[in-house]
Design an enzyme around this catalytic site. Structure first.
Site, PDB file in Angstrom:
ATOM      1  N   ASP A  66       0.901  -1.204   0.019  1.00 13.88           N
ATOM      2  CA  ASP A  66      -0.096   0.191   0.012  1.00 13.88           C
ATOM      3  C   ASP A  66       0.939   1.185   0.081  1.00 13.88           C
ATOM      4  OD1 ASP A  66       0.803  -0.529   2.486  1.00 13.88           O
ATOM      5  OD2 ASP A  66      -1.021  -0.962   3.542  1.00 13.88           O
ATOM      6  N   ASP A 135      -7.774  -2.479  14.094  1.00 13.38           N
ATOM      7  CA  ASP A 135      -9.089  -2.533  13.630  1.00 13.38           C
ATOM      8  C   ASP A 135      -9.245  -3.798  12.661  1.00 13.38           C
ATOM      9  OD1 ASP A 135      -8.033  -1.819  11.227  1.00 13.38           O
ATOM     10  OD2 ASP A 135      -9.259   0.080  11.234  1.00 13.38           O
ATOM     11  N   HIS A 137      -7.606  -4.564   9.895  1.00 13.38           N
ATOM     12  CA  HIS A 137      -7.335  -4.096   8.493  1.00 13.38           C
ATOM     13  C   HIS A 137      -5.920  -5.211   8.057  1.00 13.38           C
ATOM     14  CE1 HIS A 137      -4.896  -0.490   9.938  1.00 13.38           C
ATOM     15  NE2 HIS A 137      -3.862  -1.357   9.359  1.00 13.38           N
ATOM     16  N   GLU A 142      -9.866  -1.523   5.293  1.00 11.73           N
ATOM     17  CA  GLU A 142     -10.369  -1.262   6.469  1.00 11.73           C
ATOM     18  C   GLU A 142     -11.708  -2.062   6.615  1.00 11.73           C
ATOM     19  OE1 GLU A 142      -8.559   0.259   8.581  1.00 11.73           O
ATOM     20  OE2 GLU A 142      -7.792   2.203   7.983  1.00 11.73           O
TER      21      GLU A 142
HETATM   22  C1  F6R Z   1       1.333  -1.429   6.188  1.00 15.60           C
HETATM   23  C2  F6R Z   1       0.202  -2.273   6.260  1.00 15.60           C
HETATM   24  C3  F6R Z   1      -0.690  -2.301   7.381  1.00 15.60           C
HETATM   25  C4  F6R Z   1       0.172  -2.487   8.822  1.00 15.60           C
HETATM   26  C5  F6R Z   1      -0.876  -2.626  10.033  1.00 15.60           C
HETATM   27  C6  F6R Z   1      -0.123  -2.648  11.252  1.00 15.60           C
HETATM   28  O1  F6R Z   1       2.038  -1.850   4.644  1.00 15.60           O
HETATM   29  O2  F6R Z   1      -0.175  -2.989   5.441  1.00 15.60           O
HETATM   30  O3  F6R Z   1      -1.754  -3.203   7.384  1.00 15.60           O
HETATM   31  O4  F6R Z   1       0.637  -3.761   8.464  1.00 15.60           O
HETATM   32  O5  F6R Z   1      -1.353  -1.263   9.977  1.00 15.60           O
HETATM   33  O6  F6R Z   1       0.815  -1.767  11.264  1.00 15.60           O
HETATM   34  P1  F6R Z   1       2.073  -1.966  12.364  1.00 15.60           P
HETATM   35  O7  F6R Z   1       2.887  -2.880  12.053  1.00 15.60           O
HETATM   36  O8  F6R Z   1       2.866  -0.554  12.346  1.00 15.60           O
HETATM   37  O9  F6R Z   1       1.252  -1.958  13.835  1.00 15.60           O
END
Ligand code: F6R
Length: 260
Positions: A66, A135, A137, A142
């Site tokens: 992303d 959440d 995702h 989301e």
């Molecule tokens: C980022 C991504 C997100 C993160 C998620 C957890 O490329 O795909 O899904 O993996 O937001 O983020 P952290 O690892 O910072 O807790």
């Protein structure tokens, strides 16, 4: 879905083992890279294997999950720059072998379609590293995301922007509101999904992902439909699991010949 509960260092080594096996056995391996805090130890471990053991990425391609929309090219939190700093520029990927969604494209729908085509042209993703949001995702799909979604523009939830404010001087208003993200169906096409989560803040999302009903309300639950998922979690992230003892027992008694 295999659930491994261990301490953070072991989790990173297990994920790195799976990546190393792929890099050493495939002629043209394709990796999927997540951004954020969760995979950092994996990337450190891979960098160390590159430096000390000659593990090479020169024949591999990689695709990011992303990217923020509208973030300046030189912003340190642009995911392209984050992934360069965390792994891409620390190992020996060939020039232009690491791909990311084009969050600054004038036509975001066209950029999304082109990204899907690029993944397909590379032959699909062999091993996708994933984190999970509080959440539920994965990538930036989301709650409410279609389980059949492809790469597209998404609006980040307030919760995700609050969670990511730590990367933007603690200021939620600096976190871009929009992103381009691989869809859930895009992610589901990767051959092997390796999700890493640590810390108590992830415990509810991890419980829902593994033990909850499949639902767009907890997008990571779609992984229950994938034939090869490895979930790597520490004790804190495992603290809400109903069958934690069973997962521990299964992993402790796993046959030697069976890899992740
Ligand atoms: C980022 C991504 C997100 C993160 C998620 C957890 O490329 O795909 O899904 O993996 O937001 O983020 P952290 O690892 O910072 O807790």
């Amino acid at each position: 879905m295999e659930v491994v509960i261990a301490e953070e260092r072991t989790l990173a080594e297990l994920a790195a083992d799976a990546v190393e096996r792929l890099l050493r056995t495939e002629a043209a391996p394709v990796l999927g890279l997540a951004t954020g805090s969760s995979p950092l130890r994996i990337y450190d471990e891979l960098t160390s294997r590159h430096t000390s053991d000659g593990l090479s990425f020169a024949h591999a391609q990689a695709f990011m999950l992303d990217e923020y929309v509208g973030i300046a090219d030189d912003h340190p939190q642009r995911y392209r720059n984050v992934i360069d700093a965390q792994i891409a520029a620390r190992v020996d990927f060939a020039p232009r072998a690491v791909h990311g969604p084009e969050g600054s494209a004038a036509d975001l729908a066209a950029a999304s379609a082109e990204y899907e085509e690029a993944i397909a042209e590379a032959g699909g993703i062999d091993l996708q590293i994933l984190g999970i949001g509080t959440d539920g995702h994965i990538a930036f799909n989301e709650p409410g995301s279609s389980l059949a979604s492809r790469t597209r523009v998404k609006t980040l939830t307030k919760q995700t922007r609050l969670d990511n404010a730590r990367f933007f001087d603690g200021d939620v208003d600096q976190v871009p509101p929009l992103c381009l993200t691989q869809g859930l169906a895009t992610i589901m096409e990767a051959k092997h999904l390796v999700l890493i989560a640590t810390g108590g803040a992830k415990a509810e999302a991890v419980h829902q992902m593994i033990e909850g009903p499949v639902s767009a309300m907890w997008p990571a639950t779609v992984l229950q439909m994938h034939p090869h998922v490895t979930v790597l979690i520490d004790d804190a992230a495992a603290s809400r699991l109903q069958l934690a003892d069973y997962y521990r027992h299964s992993y402790a008694n796993k046959p030697d010949w069976q890899h992740l």
